[in-house]
Write a protein that holds these residues in place. Structure first.
Motif, PDB file in Angstrom:
ATOM      1  N   PHE A   1     113.107  13.929  37.685  1.00  0.00           N
ATOM      2  CA  PHE A   1     113.593  15.293  37.469  1.00  0.00           C
ATOM      3  C   PHE A   1     114.389  15.451  36.177  1.00  0.00           C
ATOM      4  O   PHE A   1     114.588  16.569  35.734  1.00  0.00           O
TER       5      PHE A   1
ATOM      6  N   TYR B   1     108.491  21.797  32.653  1.00  0.00           N
ATOM      7  CA  TYR B   1     109.481  22.452  33.514  1.00  0.00           C
ATOM      8  C   TYR B   1     110.901  22.044  33.115  1.00  0.00           C
ATOM      9  O   TYR B   1     111.116  21.022  32.459  1.00  0.00           O
ATOM     10  N   ARG B   2     111.865  22.826  33.545  1.00  0.00           N
ATOM     11  CA  ARG B   2     113.260  22.585  33.179  1.00  0.00           C
ATOM     12  C   ARG B   2     113.760  21.286  33.804  1.00  0.00           C
ATOM     13  O   ARG B   2     113.629  21.074  35.021  1.00  0.00           O
ATOM     14  N   LEU B   3     114.340  20.429  32.987  1.00  0.00           N
ATOM     15  CA  LEU B   3     114.895  19.171  33.459  1.00  0.00           C
ATOM     16  C   LEU B   3     116.310  19.376  33.983  1.00  0.00           C
ATOM     17  O   LEU B   3     117.032  20.285  33.560  1.00  0.00           O
TER      18      LEU B   3
ATOM     19  N   TRP C   1     118.159  22.517  40.552  1.00  0.00           N
ATOM     20  CA  TRP C   1     117.325  23.389  41.376  1.00  0.00           C
ATOM     21  C   TRP C   1     118.011  24.736  41.545  1.00  0.00           C
ATOM     22  O   TRP C   1     119.230  24.782  41.708  1.00  0.00           O
TER      23      TRP C   1
ATOM     24  N   ALA D   1     113.554  24.340  37.871  1.00  0.00           N
ATOM     25  CA  ALA D   1     112.223  23.739  37.726  1.00  0.00           C
ATOM     26  C   ALA D   1     111.239  24.360  38.709  1.00  0.00           C
ATOM     27  O   ALA D   1     110.080  24.632  38.365  1.00  0.00           O
TER      28      ALA D   1
ATOM     29  N   ASP E   1     110.159  27.658  37.397  1.00  0.00           N
ATOM     30  CA  ASP E   1     109.228  27.478  36.279  1.00  0.00           C
ATOM     31  C   ASP E   1     107.816  27.215  36.789  1.00  0.00           C
ATOM     32  O   ASP E   1     106.832  27.782  36.282  1.00  0.00           O
TER      33      ASP E   1
ATOM     34  N   LEU F   1     108.009  18.385  43.223  1.00  0.00           N
ATOM     35  CA  LEU F   1     108.022  19.786  42.821  1.00  0.00           C
ATOM     36  C   LEU F   1     106.759  20.511  43.283  1.00  0.00           C
ATOM     37  O   LEU F   1     106.816  21.665  43.716  1.00  0.00           O
TER      38      LEU F   1
END
Length: 271
Positions: free
Chosen positions: A33, A62-64, A84, A87, A90, A117
């Motif tokens: 993640f 996706y956003r880390l 969270w 991600a 996204d 995810l």
């Protein structure tokens, strides 16, 4: 081909591979993640291999989440790290955009954290009435707390006995998802009501602590009535990040055969 897709937290970078004439796979890389991106083999090499085998692939940057133990690093900038559901949001944005521009079956999948995810996003899409037509899960961990399986753990070799010890994977999950949200249905799909979950392709590594989660989640899917094609390959974790490994070739061949079986999925009626 690189592009961005509008998401609720800002633009989401993606890359597109292959021709969108058959199934399209939205694919999510791994990295606990907190690391990884579109250039890593688990993203780019997998997409190239699958595109060569007849799939269209959309990879997602996706956003880390923040670095474990270093929450102040990367908090600023055009795409600051965030926990969270960034991600998750996204992924949903990319799936919905891709669905709107895809006539054939729409598949969602990922490896390791990306598989987590993907399984959780599938539940979000299912609850919204628009699930993917199929799901691909490669050596993922789908439970907020890794299931303890001594037999699986005994087969883990090398440094991963420490870095992928159950307690370490639990820490990664706690780093990614705030405490108050860990029981959320769209945070971790393991242990949730999986009724209506689409057909799934689940592949794991034999020598991998995360196989304990893959084993249990495959059983949970089967119990919920999902059609599951299950493989455990003789390798260690992250074989899709090692294109030269035999398991990489085996997995991409099996995955492509599963995904391009045209009678396996309902054809999308979305425009």
């Amino acid at each position: 081909m690189g592009a961005t897709i509008a998401g609720p937290h800002g633009p989401v970078p993606v890359r597109r591979y292959g021709r969108p004439e058959g199934p399209t796979l939205v694919w999510l890389h791994g990295g606990g993640f907190f690391r990884g991106g579109l250039d890593q083999p688990e993203s780019h090499a997998v997409a190239v291999a699958l595109a060569d085998r007849g799939l269209a692939v959309v990879t997602v940057d996706y956003r880390l989440v923040p670095l474990p133990g270093l929450p102040w690093v990367g908090r600023r900038g055009p795409r600051p790290r965030a926990r969270w559901p960034h991600a998750h949001d996204d992924v949903l944005a990319v799936v919905r955009h891709t669905r709107a521009h895809t006539d054939g079956p729409l598949l969602l999948g990922g490896a390791s954290a990306g598989a987590c995810l993907a399984s959780a996003a599938t539940l979000g899409l299912l609850d919204a009435g628009d699930p993917p037509d199929g799901v691909v899960l490669a050596y993922g961990f789908h439970h907020a707390r890794l299931p303890r399986d001594r037999e699986v753990q005994r087969g883990v070799r090398g440094h991963r006995r420490v870095t992928h010890a159950p307690w370490a994977l639990d820490v990664a999950n706690r780093n990614a998802v705030p405490r108050r949200s860990r029981r959320e249905r769209t945070a971790f799909a393991g242990g949730q009501d999986l009724t209506g979950f689409p057909p799934a392709f689940v592949v794991d590594a034999e020598s991998d602590a995360m196989r304990a989660s893959g084993d249990r989640f495959a059983d949970e899917l089967t119990a919920a009535g999902t059609t599951v094609e299950r493989h455990v390959l003789h390798d260690r974790h992250a074989f899709l990040n090692r294109p030269a490994s035999p398991a990489f070739g085996a997995a991409t061949e099996l995955l492509a055969a599963w995904a391009t079986a045209t009678d396996r999925f309902r054809m999308s009626t979305h425009v």
